[in-house]
Motif scaffolding. Structure first.
Motif, PDB file in Angstrom:
ATOM      1  N   LEU A  32       0.835  -1.199   0.000  1.00 25.22           N
ATOM      2  CA  LEU A  32       0.000   0.000   0.000  1.00 25.22           C
ATOM      3  C   LEU A  32       0.871   1.251   0.000  1.00 25.22           C
ATOM      4  O   LEU A  32       0.641   2.177  -0.781  1.00 25.22           O
ATOM      5  N   GLU A  33       1.888   1.259   0.846  1.00 21.20           N
ATOM      6  CA  GLU A  33       2.790   2.403   0.933  1.00 21.20           C
ATOM      7  C   GLU A  33       3.494   2.634  -0.403  1.00 21.20           C
ATOM      8  O   GLU A  33       3.654   3.772  -0.846  1.00 21.20           O
ATOM      9  N   SER A  35       2.359   1.892  -3.325  1.00 21.34           N
ATOM     10  CA  SER A  35       1.409   2.079  -4.424  1.00 21.34           C
ATOM     11  C   SER A  35       1.187   3.543  -4.795  1.00 21.34           C
ATOM     12  O   SER A  35       0.575   3.836  -5.820  1.00 21.34           O
ATOM     13  N   VAL A  36       1.682   4.456  -3.975  1.00 19.96           N
ATOM     14  CA  VAL A  36       1.475   5.886  -4.202  1.00 19.96           C
ATOM     15  C   VAL A  36       2.832   6.585  -4.188  1.00 19.96           C
ATOM     16  O   VAL A  36       3.647   6.334  -3.294  1.00 19.96           O
ATOM     17  N   TRP A  40       1.886   6.058   0.717  1.00 24.57           N
ATOM     18  CA  TRP A  40       0.455   6.139   1.032  1.00 24.57           C
ATOM     19  C   TRP A  40       0.203   6.990   2.262  1.00 24.57           C
ATOM     20  O   TRP A  40      -0.725   7.792   2.280  1.00 24.57           O
ATOM     21  N   SER A  43       0.387  10.545   1.431  1.00 23.64           N
ATOM     22  CA  SER A  43      -0.795  10.868   0.633  1.00 23.64           C
ATOM     23  C   SER A  43      -2.015  11.077   1.526  1.00 23.64           C
ATOM     24  O   SER A  43      -2.797  12.015   1.329  1.00 23.64           O
ATOM     25  N   GLU A  59     -10.460   6.502  -0.109  1.00 21.00           N
ATOM     26  CA  GLU A  59      -9.478   5.799   0.723  1.00 21.00           C
ATOM     27  C   GLU A  59     -10.157   4.977   1.809  1.00 21.00           C
ATOM     28  O   GLU A  59      -9.739   3.858   2.091  1.00 21.00           O
TER      29      GLU A  59
END
Length: 139
Positions: A32-33, A35-36, A40, A43, A59
């Motif tokens: 998850l971290e 992925s952005v 994340w 974000s 989210e």
């Protein structure tokens, strides 16, 4: 892991009380971290600070559904699948939970902290909780 007991009315107008489980593993959190761009967590800090309601809602949905699963009887596994997430999303339990978390940022921060592996909870709390607490409760 978060165990959430939810009382809701099903689509036959029967009142049900069920336990639902939510968890993100270390690996899932790392994915998850990554992925952005910028991470994340960063974000999330930005969209919460900006009070970007559509992004916050997206989210919430993503995290609730990606953390939902069922514990195996022996406790060794936390079983997740797109089918399980979709089945949960189609219940009033999900709807009630989503609305509760969206309307009460303090409860959302507590939920999101609780689904994280223990070693990441403090970092998340420090980064997000103060910003989430500053959001107005929705009616």
């Amino acid at each position: 892991m978060v165990k959430k007991t939810i009382t809701y009315n099903d689509f036959n107008d029967n009142q049900r009380t069920e336990d639902f489980y939510f968890n993100l593993s270390k690996a899932e959190l790392m994915e998850l971290e990554a992925s952005v761009d910028g991470g994340w967590l960063e974000s999330m800090e930005r969209i919460i600070s900006a009070q970007n309601t559509p992004a916050i809602m997206r989210e919430f949905k993503k995290i609730i559904l990606s953390s939902y699963g069922e514990k195996s009887a022996d406790g060794k596994r936390f079983i997740k699948s797109p089918e399980l997430s979709k089945a949960f999303e189609e219940t009033e339990a999900y709807s009630d939970m989503f609305v509760e978390l969206f309307r009460h940022p303090d409860r959302a921060a507590e939920f999101f902290t609780g689904i994280l592996p223990a070693e990441f909870q403090e970092k998340f709390t420090a980064a997000i909780s103060d910003k989430a607490a500053a959001l107005p409760e929705q009616s």
